[in-house]
Design a protein around this motif. Structure first.
Motif, short mmCIF file in Angstrom:
data_model
loop_
_atom_site.label_atom_id
_atom_site.label_comp_id
_atom_site.label_asym_id
_atom_site.label_seq_id
_atom_site.Cartn_x
_atom_site.Cartn_y
_atom_site.Cartn_z
N ASN A 176 0.82 -1.22 0.00
CA ASN A 176 0.00 0.00 0.00
C ASN A 176 0.86 1.27 0.00
OD1 ASN A 176 -2.44 -1.43 -0.03
ND2 ASN A 176 -2.48 -1.59 2.21
N ILE A 177 1.90 1.29 0.81
CA ILE A 177 2.79 2.45 0.82
C ILE A 177 3.50 2.58 -0.53
CG2 ILE A 177 4.83 3.47 1.90
CD1 ILE A 177 2.36 3.69 3.62
N ARG B 127 2.34 17.55 -5.53
CA ARG B 127 3.20 16.38 -5.36
C ARG B 127 3.99 16.46 -4.07
NH1 ARG B 127 5.39 16.63 -10.12
NH2 ARG B 127 7.38 17.60 -9.55
N THR B 128 4.47 17.67 -3.75
CA THR B 128 5.21 17.86 -2.51
C THR B 128 4.31 17.65 -1.30
OG1 THR B 128 6.75 19.41 -3.56
CG2 THR B 128 6.56 19.52 -1.16
N GLN B 129 3.11 18.24 -1.33
CA GLN B 129 2.16 18.08 -0.22
C GLN B 129 1.80 16.61 -0.02
OE1 GLN B 129 -1.15 20.62 -1.21
NE2 GLN B 129 -0.06 22.52 -0.67
N THR C 43 2.32 13.96 3.15
CA THR C 43 1.22 13.13 3.66
C THR C 43 1.64 11.68 3.78
OG1 THR C 43 -0.41 14.63 2.65
CG2 THR C 43 -1.17 12.43 3.29
N VAL C 44 2.39 11.19 2.79
CA VAL C 44 2.87 9.80 2.83
C VAL C 44 3.77 9.59 4.04
CG1 VAL C 44 4.30 8.08 1.65
CG2 VAL C 44 2.67 9.45 0.34
N ILE D 73 3.13 6.94 7.12
CA ILE D 73 4.13 5.96 7.56
C ILE D 73 4.34 6.07 9.07
CG2 ILE D 73 6.56 5.29 7.42
CD1 ILE D 73 6.52 6.11 4.48
N LYS D 74 4.41 7.31 9.59
CA LYS D 74 4.59 7.51 11.03
C LYS D 74 3.42 6.97 11.83
CE LYS D 74 7.58 11.59 10.91
NZ LYS D 74 7.70 13.01 11.30
N GLN D 75 2.19 7.16 11.29
CA GLN D 75 1.01 6.67 12.00
C GLN D 75 0.96 5.15 12.00
OE1 GLN D 75 -2.53 8.52 10.42
NE2 GLN D 75 -1.73 10.60 10.72
N LEU D 76 1.41 4.56 10.92
CA LEU D 76 1.44 3.09 10.85
C LEU D 76 2.57 2.51 11.68
CD1 LEU D 76 0.74 2.59 7.03
CD2 LEU D 76 -0.85 2.21 8.91
N ASN D 77 3.60 3.34 11.96
CA ASN D 77 4.76 2.91 12.75
C ASN D 77 4.98 3.90 13.89
OD1 ASN D 77 6.03 0.65 10.83
ND2 ASN D 77 5.44 2.38 9.56
#
Length: 223
Positions: A19-20, A36-38, A42-43, A47-51
């Motif tokens: 998914n990532i 694209r930068t924003q 967000t990605v 990732i931080k929320q998932l880890n």
């Protein structure tokens, strides 16, 4: 099977999952640079929320990873520059080891370095202080290595050998004052400093004595 095979090929960093990887692929394809930068930011947050264990100091690693996952095609205004593709998978340079043999392995090379520094000390009293400190370290290492056969003379002989005869302290002085005992280092002071400390301490002690006497007299007056 037809859909799973391309997915396996596109999964660059397996620890982040499919998914990532898909999100990174999608963000990389966004035409508008600002969006694209924003989206890249967000990605990172996803990732931080998932880890939750990921800490702030790992931000650069996360950005490096999404650059890698994009096959170095992600062009954004990120907080960290894109790592060089040539460095990916490059073998680290071999770690250099100190050359030359350690004369006494139970002391280690650091003792030899300390002795080299002590030789450079010009002031005799400071050099003696350094010798005592080194002797205490050597005694602790030597007693760990050989508890049965131990004497301060052995330590002094080893100091002379390692310093090539440039460092010396009287053996009787060491024995009488137990200078190589580990609990004496904190009490050891250079003589002229100890005298100044004693001079400065006397008036304070006298003041405390007078203060106690005055307090005792005051109690008598109340009675």
């Amino acid at each position: 099977m037809e859909h799973s095979e391309p997915e396996k090929q596109n999964l660059i960093l397996k620890e982040y999952g499919k998914n990532i990887q898909r999100l990174v692929d999608h963000v990389t394809g966004i035409e508008d640079r600002e969006k694209r930068t924003q989206s890249a930011y967000t990605v990172i947050e996803i990732i931080k929320q998932l880890n939750p264990s990921v800490k702030q100091e790992n931000d650069q690693k996360l950005w490096d990873d999404i650059y890698i996952m994009s096959d170095f095609k992600l062009d954004v205004d990120g907080p960290f520059p894109m790592p060089e593709k040539e460095l990916l998978g490059k073998k680290p340079q071999p770690v250099g080891y100190p050359k030359g043999e350690v004369k006494f392995k139970h002391y280690g090379r650091n003792i030899e370095k300390l002795i080299e520094k002590a030789i450079e000390i010009e002031n005799d009293e400071d050099q003696e202080t350094a010798i005592i400190y080194i002797g205490q370290l050597m005694r602790s290492f030597h007693s760990t290595w050989n508890r049965d056969n131990f004497d301060d003379g052995i330590i002094l002989d080893d100091i002379k050998t390692l310093s090539k005869g440039k460092l010396h302290i009287d053996l009787e002085k060491v024995r009488e004052n137990a200078l190589f005992e580990s609990n004496t280092r904190r009490d050891f002071k250079i003589p002229h400093i100890e005298e100044e400390h004693a001079k400065n301490k006397r008036p304070i002690q006298q003041h405390k004595k007078n203060h106690r006497n005055n307090g005792h007299n005051n109690k008598k007056r109340r009675n």
